[in-house]
Design a protein around this motif. Structure first.
Motif, short mmCIF file in Angstrom:
data_model
loop_
_atom_site.label_atom_id
_atom_site.label_comp_id
_atom_site.label_asym_id
_atom_site.label_seq_id
_atom_site.Cartn_x
_atom_site.Cartn_y
_atom_site.Cartn_z
N ALA A 1 63.99 47.26 36.09
CA ALA A 1 62.85 46.46 36.57
C ALA A 1 61.99 47.34 37.44
O ALA A 1 62.46 48.33 38.01
CB ALA A 1 63.35 45.25 37.36
N ALA A 2 60.71 46.99 37.57
CA ALA A 2 59.77 47.83 38.31
C ALA A 2 59.97 47.75 39.82
O ALA A 2 59.69 48.69 40.54
CB ALA A 2 58.35 47.45 37.93
N THR A 3 60.49 46.61 40.32
CA THR A 3 60.61 46.44 41.78
C THR A 3 62.08 46.22 42.17
O THR A 3 62.90 45.82 41.34
CB THR A 3 59.84 45.19 42.25
N ILE A 4 62.37 46.46 43.46
CA ILE A 4 63.73 46.23 43.96
C ILE A 4 64.11 44.76 43.80
O ILE A 4 65.20 44.42 43.37
CB ILE A 4 63.86 46.67 45.44
N GLU A 5 63.14 43.87 44.11
CA GLU A 5 63.41 42.42 44.01
C GLU A 5 63.77 42.05 42.57
O GLU A 5 64.70 41.28 42.32
CB GLU A 5 62.19 41.59 44.46
N GLY A 6 63.01 42.64 41.63
CA GLY A 6 63.27 42.37 40.21
C GLY A 6 64.66 42.83 39.82
O GLY A 6 65.38 42.14 39.08
N LEU A 7 65.04 44.01 40.32
CA LEU A 7 66.37 44.55 40.01
C LEU A 7 67.47 43.65 40.57
O LEU A 7 68.44 43.33 39.88
CB LEU A 7 66.53 45.92 40.68
N ILE A 8 67.30 43.26 41.83
CA ILE A 8 68.32 42.41 42.48
C ILE A 8 68.49 41.11 41.69
O ILE A 8 69.61 40.65 41.47
CB ILE A 8 67.93 42.11 43.97
N ASP A 9 67.37 40.54 41.24
CA ASP A 9 67.44 39.30 40.45
C ASP A 9 68.23 39.53 39.16
O ASP A 9 69.09 38.73 38.79
CB ASP A 9 66.03 38.81 40.08
N GLN A 10 67.92 40.64 38.45
CA GLN A 10 68.63 40.94 37.19
C GLN A 10 70.14 41.12 37.44
O GLN A 10 70.97 40.63 36.69
CB GLN A 10 68.08 42.22 36.56
N ILE A 11 70.46 41.83 38.53
CA ILE A 11 71.87 42.11 38.82
C ILE A 11 72.61 40.84 39.23
O ILE A 11 73.77 40.64 38.87
CB ILE A 11 71.99 43.21 39.90
N LYS A 12 71.90 39.96 39.94
CA LYS A 12 72.52 38.69 40.36
C LYS A 12 72.98 37.90 39.13
O LYS A 12 74.11 37.43 39.07
CB LYS A 12 71.49 37.88 41.17
N ILE A 13 72.08 37.81 38.14
CA ILE A 13 72.41 37.08 36.92
C ILE A 13 73.59 37.76 36.21
O ILE A 13 74.53 37.11 35.76
CB ILE A 13 71.18 37.01 35.97
N ALA A 14 73.54 39.10 36.15
CA ALA A 14 74.60 39.85 35.47
C ALA A 14 75.94 39.65 36.18
O ALA A 14 76.97 39.44 35.53
CB ALA A 14 74.23 41.32 35.41
N ALA A 15 75.92 39.71 37.51
CA ALA A 15 77.17 39.56 38.27
C ALA A 15 77.75 38.17 38.06
O ALA A 15 78.96 38.00 37.93
CB ALA A 15 76.92 39.83 39.75
N GLU A 16 76.87 37.15 38.00
CA GLU A 16 77.35 35.78 37.75
C GLU A 16 77.97 35.67 36.36
O GLU A 16 78.87 34.88 36.14
CB GLU A 16 76.18 34.80 37.88
N ASP A 17 77.46 36.49 35.43
CA ASP A 17 78.01 36.49 34.08
C ASP A 17 79.31 37.29 34.00
O ASP A 17 79.89 37.43 32.92
CB ASP A 17 77.00 37.09 33.09
#
Ligand SMILES: [Mg+2]
Length: 366
Positions: free
Chosen positions: A139-155
């Motif tokens: 993702a282009a931003t840190i916030e975007g990355l954190i959001d993607q990782i949050k979903i992945a970690a929940e999965d």
């Protein structure tokens, strides 16, 4: 096996979310699904995983289409082969172009396993009952990355791969570490530190699982010098385009880990050889992803059942990238693991309706 015709579907699909790296951004993914048909009517499937532009390696979707059609298919069609290794050897008369070759090599392995009426992973000697899966976040931003990782970690993913580039890497990694203290973080530089290898020393204390391809594709010597000064293991990706490249990297001590991608090394045949070489030398391996469609994803799962694949690979759920893939059933990751498909060959079938919907060009070669 006698391959009587080959069908090439050039497909195009939008990614659910754009994928950003230091070298380029992918929003719409093109790829080539290669089907080889034998005399009995059985089909085997492979996938050319090159991107539309040559930012990752020199190949593109268009060069693959051209090479398959004009140079590789004529070597294979109407010849009789007893084993996929022979197909790999025949294609060696064409220089390089590993992703084009891999698409045929994969299709022939799938066909071979189907003719044996066995799952591909069993045919190649896979022993892992569960394949370890990680995910690449881009993702282009840190916030975007954190959001993607949050979903992945929940999965249930346990390993996250993030793209890094000089200037914005340490902040990104520190922010991820703060939000996810226990997750394994792999940082992929896609050669972006070639001009400033010392900047990598700053990342050495951040507890990264590995740093992937920090320097140039041909820089095995500089990678070796860098590895001597880094306690974080270096993993090579783009540099390892063949078994010979892997031998050189191991002899020079340029890395401690190799990311094996079937497409980048010219097929499953060569990928298995690199795996075996790494096993002999105590080099860790994992299976890299190419934002691929279901055919290549299923081949990756088969490959990653080999004993040496002890590090989670880029093997994520189909639903992570696609609204609807071209194969069924979907790949589903549970708690960071995927069960290998038990059907014959790669164990997934083509959803012909979906394949037709996303095909933008079709070639049948006889
Ligand atoms: Mg990489």
């Amino acid at each position: 096996m006698k391959i009587t015709n080959m069908q090439l579907n050039l497909v195009e699909m939008d990614l659910k979310t754009p994928f950003v790296t230091s070298l380029g951004s992918v929003t719409t993914r093109q790829g080539i699904i290669v089907a080889v048909h034998d005399e009995s009517g059985q089909k085997g499937y492979g996938e050319a995983v090159a991107f539309s532009a040559p930012w990752y390696t020199e190949e593109t979707v268009d060069t693959c289409l051209y090479m398959i059609k004009e140079h590789l298919a004529p070597l294979i069609l109407n010849q009789t082969f007893t084993h996929p290794h022979e197909v790999f050897s025949v294609m060696a008369s064409v220089r390089k172009n590993p992703m084009a070759k891999a698409s045929i090599d994969m299709a022939v392995w799938d066909l071979y396993a189907k003719l044996l009426q066995k799952p591909l992973y069993e045919v190649i000697g896979g022993t892992r009952k569960e394949v370890l899966a990680g995910i690449a976040a881009g993702a282009a931003t840190i916030e975007g990355l954190i959001d993607q990782i949050k979903i992945a970690a929940e999965d249930g993913y346990r390993r996250i791969k993030v793209k890094i580039a000089p200037g914005k890497d340490a902040d990104r990694i520190l922010a991820i570490r703060e939000s996810f203290p226990d997750i394994a973080i792999l940082a992929d530089a896609n050669s972006s530190y070639s001009g400033d290898p010392k900047a990598l020393l700053e990342l050495d204390g951040l507890g990264l699982q590995m740093i992937e391809q920090p320097l140039g594709q041909d820089d095995l010597v500089d990678h070796a010098a860098l590895q001597q000064n880094l306690s974080t293991p270096i993993c090579l990706d783009e540099s390892i385009h063949s078994l010979d490249a892997a031998k050189s990297a191991i002899a020079l001590k340029s890395c401690q880990i190799i990311n094996i991608k079937i497409g980048r090394v010219g097929g499953l045949t060569e990928a298995i050889r690199i795996h075996d070489l790494c096993q002999q030398h105590g080099i860790g391996v994992w299976c890299g992803g190419m934002l691929e469609f279901g055919v290549s994803r299923a081949h990756n799962i088969a490959l990653a059942t080999l004993e040496g694949f002890s590090i989670p690979g880029d093997i994520s759920s189909s639903a992570r990238y696609w609204h609807q893939d071209i194969t069924t059933p979907d790949v589903k990751v549970k708690n960071g693991k995927v069960m290998p498909f038990q059907g014959e060959g790669i164990g997934v079938s083509i959803n012909e309706k979906r394949l037709k919907e996303v095909t933008i060009h079709l070639e049948v070669i006889k």
